[in-house]
Structure formats: structure tokens, C-alpha cells
Design a protein around this motif. Sequence first.
Motif, PDB file in Angstrom:
ATOM      1  N   MET A   1       0.963  -1.207   0.083  1.00  0.00           N
ATOM      2  CA  MET A   1      -0.040  -0.232   0.056  1.00  0.00           C
ATOM      3  C   MET A   1       1.045   1.423   0.152  1.00  0.00           C
ATOM      4  N   ALA A   2       0.603   2.178  -0.799  1.00  0.00           N
ATOM      5  CA  ALA A   2       1.233   3.482  -0.818  1.00  0.00           C
ATOM      6  C   ALA A   2       1.070   4.227   0.551  1.00  0.00           C
ATOM      7  N   ALA A  32      -9.693   2.889  -2.429  1.00  0.00           N
ATOM      8  CA  ALA A  32      -9.835   1.662  -1.677  1.00  0.00           C
ATOM      9  C   ALA A  32      -8.695   1.253  -1.320  1.00  0.00           C
ATOM     10  N   GLN A  33      -7.322   1.637  -1.627  1.00  0.00           N
ATOM     11  CA  GLN A  33      -6.017   1.043  -1.133  1.00  0.00           C
ATOM     12  C   GLN A  33      -6.268   1.451   0.362  1.00  0.00           C
ATOM     13  N   TRP A  34      -6.708   2.646   0.944  1.00  0.00           N
ATOM     14  CA  TRP A  34      -6.568   2.863   2.226  1.00  0.00           C
ATOM     15  C   TRP A  34      -7.898   2.447   2.899  1.00  0.00           C
ATOM     16  N   PRO A  40      -5.343   0.612   7.894  1.00  0.00           N
ATOM     17  CA  PRO A  40      -5.234   1.761   7.209  1.00  0.00           C
ATOM     18  C   PRO A  40      -4.166   2.750   7.946  1.00  0.00           C
ATOM     19  N   ASP A  41      -3.428   3.158   6.907  1.00  0.00           N
ATOM     20  CA  ASP A  41      -2.194   4.179   7.292  1.00  0.00           C
ATOM     21  C   ASP A  41      -2.510   5.631   7.040  1.00  0.00           C
ATOM     22  N   VAL A  42      -3.582   5.828   7.687  1.00  0.00           N
ATOM     23  CA  VAL A  42      -3.839   7.336   7.493  1.00  0.00           C
ATOM     24  C   VAL A  42      -4.235   8.054   8.853  1.00  0.00           C
ATOM     25  N   ASP A  43      -3.383   8.917   9.302  1.00  0.00           N
ATOM     26  CA  ASP A  43      -3.408   9.824  10.532  1.00  0.00           C
ATOM     27  C   ASP A  43      -4.114  11.123  10.264  1.00  0.00           C
ATOM     28  N   ASP A  44      -4.560  11.630   9.144  1.00  0.00           N
ATOM     29  CA  ASP A  44      -5.310  12.918   8.959  1.00  0.00           C
ATOM     30  C   ASP A  44      -6.676  12.694   8.869  1.00  0.00           C
ATOM     31  N   ASP A  45      -7.479  13.093   9.747  1.00  0.00           N
ATOM     32  CA  ASP A  45      -8.869  12.861   9.801  1.00  0.00           C
ATOM     33  C   ASP A  45      -9.424  13.371   8.604  1.00  0.00           C
ATOM     34  N   LEU A  46      -9.014  14.444   8.060  1.00  0.00           N
ATOM     35  CA  LEU A  46      -9.756  15.109   7.029  1.00  0.00           C
ATOM     36  C   LEU A  46      -9.488  14.285   5.795  1.00  0.00           C
ATOM     37  N   VAL A  47      -8.345  13.844   5.648  1.00  0.00           N
ATOM     38  CA  VAL A  47      -8.143  12.984   4.530  1.00  0.00           C
ATOM     39  C   VAL A  47      -8.908  11.655   4.626  1.00  0.00           C
ATOM     40  N   TRP A  48      -8.888  11.022   5.890  1.00  0.00           N
ATOM     41  CA  TRP A  48      -9.726   9.741   5.922  1.00  0.00           C
ATOM     42  C   TRP A  48     -11.192  10.025   5.655  1.00  0.00           C
TER      43      TRP A  48
END
Length: 98
Positions: A1-2, A32-34, A40-48
Motif C-alpha cells: 500500500m502506498a 480503496a487502497q486505504w 489503514p495508514d491514514v492519520d489525517d482525519d480530513l484525508v480519511w
Amino acid sequence: MAAQPSRAEIEAHFEGLLHGAATRDEVDRWAAQWVCADVPDVDDDLVWWALGLLHGIDLRTGPEGEYLHDDDAIAGWLSEFRSQARMNASGEGTPVPG
């Protein structure tokens, strides 16, 4: 995953949808990758929040139906994304849209 997408990448995908530079299927698969990752490697709530909107952007109301979310909805989400990003940049926090 990127690595997690940047806010600029999110904005570019919204714009790509609105201007025809990207298909709904392409953007759905990209998000869908994330969204579908076990961790999921996403720590920005807005991005999520935005990834949750972009994943499924290709859904239709039925087999031959219209898209569930039209271009006006996408434009509204982009506007909200930009507004929240500006609030965050000014130090007001990031109250993720609901």
C-alpha cells in the motif's frame, strides 16, 4: 500500500472527477487502497473523511441507474474539504465534516 495520500492528492482526485481527467472507477480504486486496508495508514482525519467519500464514488442507484452522488455533490464535498483544510491551516483545528 502506498503512503497515506496528501491533502493535495485528495483535492486533485476531486478535481479530476469534476473535470473529466479521472473516471469514477479509477478514483474509487485509488481510495480503496486505504479504506479497505486491514490497517489503514491514514492519520489525517480530513484525508480519511475524503477517502470515505471517494471510495464508492462509482456506485449507481441501480444496474443502469444514475450515479448515487452527482457532480453537484462532488463539488460540495470538494468545497467542504477546502474549507476544513483552510481552518486547519489557520490553527482552528480540523472538525471533520459530518
